[in-house]
Scaffold this active site. Structure first.
Site, short mmCIF file in Angstrom:
data_model
loop_
_atom_site.label_atom_id
_atom_site.label_comp_id
_atom_site.label_asym_id
_atom_site.label_seq_id
_atom_site.Cartn_x
_atom_site.Cartn_y
_atom_site.Cartn_z
N ASP A 192 19.54 19.59 33.20
CA ASP A 192 20.65 18.62 33.28
C ASP A 192 21.43 18.72 34.58
OD1 ASP A 192 22.16 20.92 32.89
OD2 ASP A 192 23.32 20.13 31.19
N HIS B 268 19.08 24.75 34.76
CA HIS B 268 19.01 23.76 33.69
C HIS B 268 18.58 22.39 34.23
CE1 HIS B 268 22.19 26.17 31.18
NE2 HIS B 268 21.08 26.85 31.42
N ASP C 180 25.34 24.15 26.05
CA ASP C 180 24.38 25.25 26.16
C ASP C 180 24.12 25.96 24.84
OD1 ASP C 180 24.05 24.75 28.83
OD2 ASP C 180 25.52 26.23 29.49
N CYS D 31 27.63 19.95 30.63
CA CYS D 31 27.55 21.33 30.17
C CYS D 31 28.65 21.66 29.18
CB CYS D 31 27.65 22.30 31.34
SG CYS D 31 26.45 22.01 32.65
#
Length: 692
Positions: free
Chosen positions: A498, A496, A375, A674
């Protein structure tokens, strides 16, 4: 080449790139007047200057004679002429002159024009003393890493494999290991290695040992380009010698405070190297194009400014920041070490070691408990024909990892860039788990050989919602070479991309597969387990931090299914966007069995989180995948979710390693991807060869 012509004391200058020059109409006229000091530029356009206009009254014929180094032609074409064989003169007659090479001395060649009356009696003669001077400001306009001489395309920029135009790197690394500062933030050169980050520009001259009195060469840029570029040259005391590498060996020529500066004319056959430094990346207010000009100035009279009589211009485009997709080879992996992620870290160490890559661990004194390596930053690179280096893009999230990209990554040949935003404008969507890039694709015949950037935003029709901050979006769009795609990700608590998609390499079709989280695939798997008599099998079995739940209980929970139907509709919307924008078919997409649940977030909105560890949120290291361990229902001693993943990925020749991130990441609303980051090799494709 410049052609300096003198009639007695009058001096004239002609641009000679075309090797053809019109004699000025007042050049010969002055031969019969009082000598003056004056210089003007001739455009070289036929028709501007006619011999008849410059002739004495009653002139009917003329003849031309010149020394060996001078050539001339007559327009319209006519028979050859000399002082023994005059030719007719009318209002359309023009005389064009050129010289085959630069002069060694001032006024070392000449040309004479003789005028005759109707009976061929001599009326007057004009003698031009000529000096040819070559001046060329050169760059690597053909993009082969070599600064060629006087490329005809150096003053413009064109994309494509047959394009042209020089390329400039943003000097965003730091040569100062112990007093870390971006090289763009200091206006001097402290090490020779810094020159690799700049583009060479060469001033080439050929001619007499000095310019005529009062003339000078000046390099200049526009006010609009001044914030984007600096130009240096080697100082006079070091010119022609190997530079010792200290700042005193270089002179600032152009800066934001110095838009114009005189540069020396060395005389004879000479070259002088300049070093051009890019200061900022393309952005909303900067298209990346920079022009640098070199002008020859003439004096008019004392007290008045000089005027340009010749200008040579070169154009650079600043290299864009380029992201690297999962299909490129990894170089090194980054993770954080925290007080509670030992199991995760152990799994990552084994995966990275078995894959043959380097693991970099950010320890707690630096991360201060911030474990979300993905991030905080995104890796990319910049490239010119002569040099390439990685550049980290630092997100505006600025968690406790905020110092890591600058303090630990920035260094020699490792650049840094960020975009600052007001804190009130920054949301979870500005973390770079919300920034991905596809492998190369072709869409409706248009090629994207560097892939396309993917970001998550609020739904297009939403009246409120979170978005990636505008300064970051503007930056990404301005790079041009990886045209972004906006997906709907605000339906997620974290928000997000992802969390519901990734790319993995594949041996067939387009060379990759898009993996999408799919509640439908999850329910299909669990129904199959129930039908085969495994309805009592439990998820999370053996975990003390999570209440187990059976397959039957999941299937019987209608509210939970409704939540997943909503999630599936959000993913399906994104699926259609990705198919359209990446040119994908259903066969290019693999649905992964992942269920979600809705939770009320800090804004009191109901958004989704993964119900069990989100297997799409993985790390891709070549053929090896690091996947969150899902703790699914066991059948015959094996997790059914792991078995399904191994089956789906095994068909692509990919190996699955399941990493326990449940307590240290999943329960904190993140997963393996992450908590990790990967720097990858650059594309083989050169961005400037894109057809734009």
């Amino acid at each position: 080449m410049l052609l300096l012509a003198t009639v007695k004391q009058a001096v004239y200058c002609f641009p000679s790139n075309t090797r053809d020059f019109v004699v000025p109409q007042n050049l010969i006229r002055r031969a019969n007047r009082q000598p003056t000091q004056h210089i003007r530029v001739e455009t070289g356009l036929p028709g501007d200057c006619k011999i008849k206009w410059s002739a004495p009254p009653n002139s009917a014929y003329f003849s031309v004679k010149c020394t060996a180094n001078v050539q001339y032609s007559i327009a319209p074409p006519t028979q050859a002429t000399s002082h023994l064989y005059p030719t007719s003169l009318d209002v359309k007659t023009m005389l064009l002159i050129s010289m085959s090479s630069a002069s060694e001395h001032e006024n070392d060649s000449k040309l004479s024009v003789r005028y005759y009356g109707k009976d061929k009696e001599v009326l007057s003669t004009a003698i031009l003393h000529l000096t040819a001077l070559e001046i060329s400001l050169d760059v690597d306009a053909d993009r082969d890493g070599v600064v060629e001489r006087n490329n005809p395309n150096k003053s413009s920029w064109k994309w494509g494999p047959n394009g042209h135009g020089a390329i400039l790197l943003v000097n965003c690394d730091s040569e100062r290991r112990f007093s870390k500062t971006l090289d763009t933030e200091v206006d001097y050169i402290s090490k020779l290695s810094d020159l690799r980050d700049m583009s060479e520009m060469i001033l080439r001259t050929r001619g007499p040992t000095k310019l005529p009195p009062g003339y000078k060469l000046t390099m200049h840029i526009s006010q609009g380009d001044a914030e984007s570029v600096r130009v240096y040259r080697s100082s006079p005391h070091s010119y022609g010698n190997f530079l010792s590498g200290v700042s005193g060996d270089f002179t600032r020529v152009l800066t934001s405070q110095m838009l114009s500066r005189e540069v020396p004319y060395l005389g004879g056959v000479a070259e002088m190297s300049f070093y051009v430094e890019g200061l900022r990346f393309p952005d909303k207010d900067f298209d990346g194009l920079i022009s640098i000009n070199l002008s020859l100035l003439e004096p008019i009279c004392k007290g008045l400014p000089e005027t340009p009589i010749f200008t040579d211009t070169v154009v650079f485009r600043v290299a864009p920041w380029i992201m690297t997709p999962n299909t490129l080879r990894p170089v090194e992996v980054f993770v954080c070490s925290t007080s509670d992620n030992y199991g995760f870290l152990k799994g990552m160490k084994n995966l990275v070691a078995n894959s043959g890559y380097k693991l970099n661990i950010c320890h707690e004194y630096m991360n201060r408990g911030d474990r979300w390596m993905q991030d905080e930053l995104e890796f990319g690179y910049i490239e010119a024909p002569h040099h390439r280096f990685p550049v980290v893009l630092d997100s505006p999230r600025d968690g406790k990892l905020l110092d890591f990209p600058y303090n630990e990554l920035l260094g020699p040949d490792f650049g840094y860039v960020t975009r600052m935003a007001l804190r009130k404008d920054v949301s979870s969507l500005d973390s770079f788990g919300n920034l991905e890039v596809s492998p190369p694709v072709t869409v409706d015949g248009k090629e994207y050989p560097l892939g396309r950037i993917i970001i998550g935003v609020a739904f297009p029709t939403a009246t409120k919602g979170r978005n990636m901050t505008k300064v970051v979006q503007d930056f990404l769009w301005a790079q041009k070479v990886q045209q972004p795609i906006a997906l709907f990700s605000d339906w997620l608590v974290v928000g997000h991309v992802d969390e519901f998609m990734t790319f993995v390499p594949a041996p067939d079709r387009k060379g990759f597969r898009l993996l999408l989280a799919s509640p439908d695939a999850g329910y299909k798997l669990f129904r199959g387990l129930k039908n085969n008599g495994h309805g009592k099998a439990k998820l999370f079995e053996g975990r003390s931090d999570q209440k187990p739940i059976t397959v039957d209980e999941i299937l019987e929970d209608e509210a939970f299914q409704a939540e997943n139907n909503y999630v599936q509709s959000c993913i399906d919307w994104n699926r259609d966007v990705l198919k359209r924008e990446l040119g994908l078919d259903d066969a290019d997409i693999i649905d992964l069995p992942i269920l979600f649940k809705l939770e009320q977030d800090v804004d009191h909105e109901f958004r989704a989180v993964a119900f069990y560890p989100d297997m799409v949120n993985m790390i891709v290291l070549g053929q090896n995948l690091g996947i969150p361990k899902p703790f699914g229902p066991k059948v015959n001693g094996r997790c059914a979710l792991e078995a399904e993943m191994c089956s789906l990925m095994g068909g692509l020749g990919l190996n699955c390693t399941f990493i326990d991130d449940f307590a240290s990441y999943h329960q904190l609303l993140g997963e393996v991807h992450c908590g990790s980051n990967v720097r990858r090799e650059a594309f083989n494709f050169k961005w400037w060869e894109l057809d734009m």
